[in-house]
Write a protein that holds these residues in place. Structure first.
Motif, mmCIF file in Angstrom:
data_model
loop_
_atom_site.group_PDB
_atom_site.id
_atom_site.type_symbol
_atom_site.label_atom_id
_atom_site.label_comp_id
_atom_site.label_asym_id
_atom_site.label_seq_id
_atom_site.Cartn_x
_atom_site.Cartn_y
_atom_site.Cartn_z
ATOM 1 N N MET A 1 -10.498 3.551 2.233
ATOM 2 C CA MET A 1 -9.685 2.821 1.271
ATOM 3 C C MET A 1 -10.041 1.343 1.343
ATOM 4 O O MET A 1 -10.085 0.771 2.421
ATOM 5 C CB MET A 1 -8.207 3.020 1.589
ATOM 6 C CG MET A 1 -7.294 2.299 0.645
ATOM 7 S SD MET A 1 -5.599 2.821 0.957
ATOM 8 C CE MET A 1 -4.752 1.330 0.610
ATOM 9 N N PRO A 2 -10.284 0.686 0.194
ATOM 10 C CA PRO A 2 -10.601 -0.741 0.207
ATOM 11 C C PRO A 2 -9.437 -1.560 0.761
ATOM 12 O O PRO A 2 -8.274 -1.175 0.642
ATOM 13 C CB PRO A 2 -10.840 -1.067 -1.261
ATOM 14 C CG PRO A 2 -11.091 0.234 -1.930
ATOM 15 C CD PRO A 2 -10.350 1.265 -1.137
ATOM 16 N N ALA A 3 -9.775 -2.675 1.347
ATOM 17 C CA ALA A 3 -8.752 -3.563 1.907
ATOM 18 C C ALA A 3 -7.891 -4.148 0.798
ATOM 19 O O ALA A 3 -8.356 -4.405 -0.297
ATOM 20 C CB ALA A 3 -9.423 -4.684 2.694
ATOM 21 N N ARG A 4 -6.633 -4.328 1.097
ATOM 22 C CA ARG A 4 -5.733 -5.034 0.197
ATOM 23 C C ARG A 4 -5.723 -6.487 0.662
ATOM 24 O O ARG A 4 -5.617 -6.769 1.851
ATOM 25 C CB ARG A 4 -4.340 -4.436 0.245
ATOM 26 C CG ARG A 4 -4.348 -3.001 -0.282
ATOM 27 C CD ARG A 4 -2.998 -2.402 -0.225
ATOM 28 N NE ARG A 4 -2.168 -3.053 -1.241
ATOM 29 C CZ ARG A 4 -0.919 -2.713 -1.478
ATOM 30 N NH1 ARG A 4 -0.349 -1.775 -0.799
ATOM 31 N NH2 ARG A 4 -0.227 -3.335 -2.413
ATOM 32 N N VAL A 5 -5.830 -7.398 -0.263
ATOM 33 C CA VAL A 5 -5.943 -8.812 0.078
ATOM 34 C C VAL A 5 -4.861 -9.597 -0.647
ATOM 35 O O VAL A 5 -4.643 -9.422 -1.839
ATOM 36 C CB VAL A 5 -7.337 -9.360 -0.313
ATOM 37 C CG1 VAL A 5 -7.430 -10.850 -0.028
ATOM 38 C CG2 VAL A 5 -8.439 -8.598 0.398
#
Length: 133
Positions: A1-5
């Motif tokens: 899962m891509p990082a949340r920023v």
């Protein structure tokens, strides 16, 4: 899962007070973000166009190289006075949220200082709501 920023820029906030209040429990959410996230302090001198720091943060390009350091007006090379920056002089995609959007991320940009509206953004962008500029 891509990082949340999440990027939070506190323009003109005195960092030592923010840190003290967070440590004292007065800013618990800021304290938690500081503990669990990454933090970066800036140290540009006021003598060198302090407003230029925002376009540099957003684009990663020095305003000395880009030439655009203050929206909506600035002095252009060879000219003696301020004039509006025309829309076609601005690359509204030259920022980190547009890069994220172009790579399939949904973004929300609220009151980003010294920026232009990206009409192709995958998300929302609100400009000039509560800004001093």
């Amino acid at each position: 899962m891509p990082a949340r920023v999440l990027v939070i820029g506190l323009d003109a906030a005195e960092s030592t007070l923010i840190e003290k209040w967070a440590d004292d429990g007065l800013l618990p959410n800021i304290a938690r973000l500081g503990r669990e996230g990454a933090r970066l302090g800036l140290g540009n001198p006021m003598e060198t166009l302090p407003g230029a720091i925002w376009p540099e943060i957003c684009s990663g390009v020095s305003s000395g190289k880009d030439g655009l350091f203050y929206h909506p007006f600035q002095i252009h090379s060879g000219e003696a006075g301020w004039r509006p920056i025309e829309h076609d002089e601005i690359d509204e995609t030259n920022n980190y949220w547009s890069v994220a959007s172009e790579n399939g991320r949904r973004v929300c940009v609220v009151d980003q200082v010294q920026s232009a509206l990206n009409t192709d953004l995958n998300g929302i962008q609100v400009l000039e709501w509560g800004l001093h500029d």
